[in-house]
Scaffold this motif. Structure first.
Motif, PDB file in Angstrom:
ATOM      1  N   LYS A 159       0.836  -1.202   0.000  1.00  0.00           N
ATOM      2  CA  LYS A 159       0.000   0.000   0.000  1.00  0.00           C
ATOM      3  C   LYS A 159       0.873   1.254   0.000  1.00  0.00           C
ATOM      4  N   GLU A 160       1.955   1.234   0.769  1.00  0.00           N
ATOM      5  CA  GLU A 160       2.879   2.375   0.790  1.00  0.00           C
ATOM      6  C   GLU A 160       3.520   2.579  -0.582  1.00  0.00           C
ATOM      7  N   TYR A 161       3.841   1.470  -1.234  1.00  0.00           N
ATOM      8  CA  TYR A 161       4.431   1.549  -2.581  1.00  0.00           C
ATOM      9  C   TYR A 161       3.457   2.199  -3.563  1.00  0.00           C
ATOM     10  N   ILE A 162       2.203   1.785  -3.512  1.00  0.00           N
ATOM     11  CA  ILE A 162       1.206   2.318  -4.438  1.00  0.00           C
ATOM     12  C   ILE A 162       0.949   3.800  -4.160  1.00  0.00           C
ATOM     13  N   VAL A 163       0.889   4.165  -2.893  1.00  0.00           N
ATOM     14  CA  VAL A 163       0.725   5.584  -2.537  1.00  0.00           C
ATOM     15  C   VAL A 163       1.887   6.396  -3.105  1.00  0.00           C
ATOM     16  N   GLY A 164       3.092   5.863  -3.007  1.00  0.00           N
ATOM     17  CA  GLY A 164       4.262   6.538  -3.570  1.00  0.00           C
ATOM     18  C   GLY A 164       4.169   6.676  -5.078  1.00  0.00           C
ATOM     19  N   GLN A 165       3.660   5.639  -5.730  1.00  0.00           N
ATOM     20  CA  GLN A 165       3.484   5.686  -7.185  1.00  0.00           C
ATOM     21  C   GLN A 165       2.450   6.731  -7.587  1.00  0.00           C
ATOM     22  N   ILE A 166       1.389   6.834  -6.812  1.00  0.00           N
ATOM     23  CA  ILE A 166       0.351   7.833  -7.094  1.00  0.00           C
ATOM     24  C   ILE A 166       0.925   9.244  -6.965  1.00  0.00           C
ATOM     25  N   LYS A 167       1.658   9.474  -5.900  1.00  0.00           N
ATOM     26  CA  LYS A 167       2.265  10.803  -5.695  1.00  0.00           C
ATOM     27  C   LYS A 167       3.192  11.154  -6.856  1.00  0.00           C
ATOM     28  N   GLU A 168       3.936  10.165  -7.318  1.00  0.00           N
ATOM     29  CA  GLU A 168       4.860  10.392  -8.441  1.00  0.00           C
ATOM     30  C   GLU A 168       4.093  10.729  -9.708  1.00  0.00           C
ATOM     31  N   LYS A 169       2.995  10.028  -9.937  1.00  0.00           N
ATOM     32  CA  LYS A 169       2.179  10.295 -11.121  1.00  0.00           C
ATOM     33  C   LYS A 169       1.586  11.711 -11.071  1.00  0.00           C
ATOM     34  N   ILE A 170       1.168  12.125  -9.880  1.00  0.00           N
ATOM     35  CA  ILE A 170       0.611  13.470  -9.723  1.00  0.00           C
ATOM     36  C   ILE A 170       1.685  14.528  -9.983  1.00  0.00           C
ATOM     37  N   GLU A 171       2.874  14.321  -9.420  1.00  0.00           N
ATOM     38  CA  GLU A 171       3.978  15.269  -9.595  1.00  0.00           C
ATOM     39  C   GLU A 171       4.404  15.376 -11.057  1.00  0.00           C
ATOM     40  N   ASN A 172       4.310  14.255 -11.785  1.00  0.00           N
ATOM     41  CA  ASN A 172       4.715  14.234 -13.193  1.00  0.00           C
ATOM     42  C   ASN A 172       3.564  14.570 -14.131  1.00  0.00           C
ATOM     43  N   ASN A 173       2.442  15.017 -13.557  1.00  0.00           N
ATOM     44  CA  ASN A 173       1.250  15.384 -14.341  1.00  0.00           C
ATOM     45  C   ASN A 173       0.705  14.210 -15.170  1.00  0.00           C
TER      46      ASN A 173
END
Length: 211
Positions: free
Chosen positions: A175-189
């Motif tokens: 779950k922590e990994y997926i949350v990190g992936q989501i944040k990265e996707k948001i930051e990269n638009n």
């Protein structure tokens, strides 16, 4: 995570321990480390390679007694105080033996389709609308979680299964990994919290994000 290619696996078992179980006439099982247990008593975090019991045999020869217990697929060899099993030929049986232990099965053609733990499956299911697939999650588990990954790989064909050592820790890490992936996707638009459909909104909310 410990990787075990069944193609290269040789399991050594102390004959004295093995004979005690054989002579008991009770069903027993053997894990991938060569430890012997009464049936259904091996730790659930370890892959099994065998479950069975002794057949009635009149011979007193250890080699014959052991050969009567293990099918030819295991190629049992007796040397001094050790019995060595080469379980490659029993691979399909081994998969069946571990069905209730595995966290997931990785199929040759279909890949990882399902996490056997209901909560982990729910995490994976909610990640799909966010373009995070089961292959990415399974690779994360194999690289970052403790457990056993038993597989058959001869360069042309591959399949296998994973048994994690601590499912609670694994769920938390995934779950922590997926949350990190989501944040990265948001930051990269690559993902916006605005102008999203209902399915993505539900997945984001599951992982603690709100539009």
């Amino acid at each position: 995570m410990r990787e075990i290619n069944i193609k290269d696996l040789n399991v050594k078992i102390e004959i004295s321990s093995l004979l005690n179980f054989i002579n008991s006439k009770k069903e027993f099982e053997i894990d991938s480390n060569g430890h012997v247990y009464l049936a259904h008593e091996a730790p659930k975090t370890l892959p099994l390679i065998f479950r069975g019991q002794a057949k009635d045999a009149k011979s007193l020869e250890i080699q014959t007694i052991i050969a009567n217990v293990f099918t030819k697929e295991y190629k049992p060899e007796v040397s001094a105080t050790v019995c060595t099993l080469t379980p490659l030929g029993a691979w399909q049986n081994i998969i069946a033996l571990n069905q209730d232990r595995m966290t997931y099965f990785d199929h040759q053609t279909d890949g990882v389709e399902l996490f056997e733990n209901k909560e982990l499956e729910n995490i994976g299911w909610n990640a799909i609308p966010l373009d995070i697939n089961y292959r990415e999650i399974s690779e994360f588990i194999e690289n970052n979680c403790e457990g056993n990954f038993m597989f058959y790989d001869n360069g042309m064909h591959f399949n296998g299964f994973v048994i994690v050592s601590d499912i609670e820790k694994t769920k938390r890490k995934v779950k922590e990994y997926i949350v990190g992936q989501i944040k990265e996707k948001i930051e990269n638009n690559e993902l916006s919290l605005n102008e999203i459909d209902e399915e993505i909104a539900e997945s984001l909310e599951f992982f603690g994000f709100k539009g």
